[in-house]
Write an enzyme that holds these catalytic residues in place. Structure first.
Site: not given
Ligand code: AKB
Length: 313
Positions: A13, A35-36, A143, A147
């Site tokens: 995106q 990209d892959i 996630y 991060k």
């Molecule tokens: C997600 O929704 O996982 C992402 C973000 C906020 O990093 N768009």
């Protein structure tokens, strides 16, 4: 002097639009997309494109050497919702890709790196309103954990090895050219496609769930601006804010253009993720340190999206 750029994750995106904008600024041949998987026609046709597995450091090195790359934008990542379903894959992709690129910078193969962090670094115990740059973090998603760990590794490589890595914490990014995939903020893009296809949308977040969001142009400007800034003395992953809204509020803004648009609500696992994140972000550090400012508010964002998707507004 050669100053070529590699965008990794250029079919995603943000990577898609970032590549096109960088080519506009620096020239088509100076910006290598990778990209892959294959990507957007424009990205693949307007300049060099390489198929690349970012978890393979030797493959990245080959592309860097072939195109005399000096700067890397590492945009490949597994986002929040899908990472909950594939925790180990998410950790491996999100961390190994970062180590590969940071190590290449440490070895002086490249001299500058952009790596995106996210509002997902915050967790249920972080303040919800005007969430500061530095506060209680404790992310509760795979996630977010990746991060936050990534931010710490960037700081470590910066401080110990002098790696020039720059980073911002993206909120949900809204655009019409390429769809997001696997995120919690994706509803704010899907809603426009629903409006176009059948004037209705069923939201997977509840009506009053407020999240920080940003129009793509602002996100791209921030990304390029922080990379163009002179070297920063210390590393930080900057909070960025633009607009915050709920599904109900964005649907009201869409109704100004499409009065018979309707929204329904059927929440799923993503509701819990959204509730663990901030609602509004304090980004005064970015505004002070590198003059960041957003331009697009909610009404304009809705206009741009509808126009981009070929509605007469
Ligand atoms: C997600 O929704 O996982 C992402 C973000 C906020 O990093 N768009």
């Amino acid at each position: 002097m050669n100053n070529n750029i590699l965008v990794i994750g250029a079919s995603g995106q943000i990577g898609t639009e970032l590549t096109l904008k960088l080519r506009q600024i620096y020239g088509n041949q100076k910006v290598v997309a990778s990209d892959i998987r294959n990507g957007n026609y424009e990205v693949m046709e307007s300049g060099p494109f390489e198929i690349l597995d970012v978890t393979n450091k030797d493959d990245i090195l080959k592309v860097i050497q072939k195109h005399k790359i000096t700067q890397v934008y590492l945009m490949a990542a597994m986002l929040s919702a899908i990472a909950e379903k594939k925790p180990k894959n998410a950790w491996e992709l999100n961390m190994n890709s970062l180590f590969n690129v940071l190590d290449l910078a440490r070895e002086k193969v490249i001299d500058k790196v952009f790596w995106p962090s996210s509002i997902a670094v915050f967790g249920p115990s972080s303040p919800k309103q005007d969430t500061p740059q530095l506060t209680v973090m404790n992310p509760s998603t795979v996630y977010g954990i990746s991060k936050l760990a990534g931010e710490s590794w960037c700081a470590y490589y910066h401080d110990k090895f002098g790696v020039d890595v720059r980073s911002v914490r993206y909120p949900g990014i809204i655009s019409y050219k390429t769809n997001p995939g696997g995120g919690t903020t994706d509803y704010a893009v899907e809603i426009f496609h629903g409006a176009k296809a059948h004037k209705s949308y069923t939201s997977f977040l509840s009506e009053n769930t407020v999240l920080p969001m940003m129009y793509m142009d602002d996100a791209i400007n921030a990304t390029i601006k922080i990379m163009q800034h002179e070297k920063f003395e210390r590393y930080t992953s900057y909070n960025l804010a633009a607009v915050s809204f709920s599904p109900k509020e964005i649907s009201e803004a869409i109704k100004k253009h499409i009065p018979d648009f309707t929204i329904n609500y059927k929440t799923d696992d993503r509701q819990g993720i959204a509730e663990s994140w901030p609602q509004t972000i304090d980004d005064k550090q970015a505004r002070k340190d590198w003059n960041w400012e957003h331009k697009v508010d909610l009404d304009e964002l809705v206009r741009e999206m509808l126009q981009g998707l070929h509605f007469a507004v």
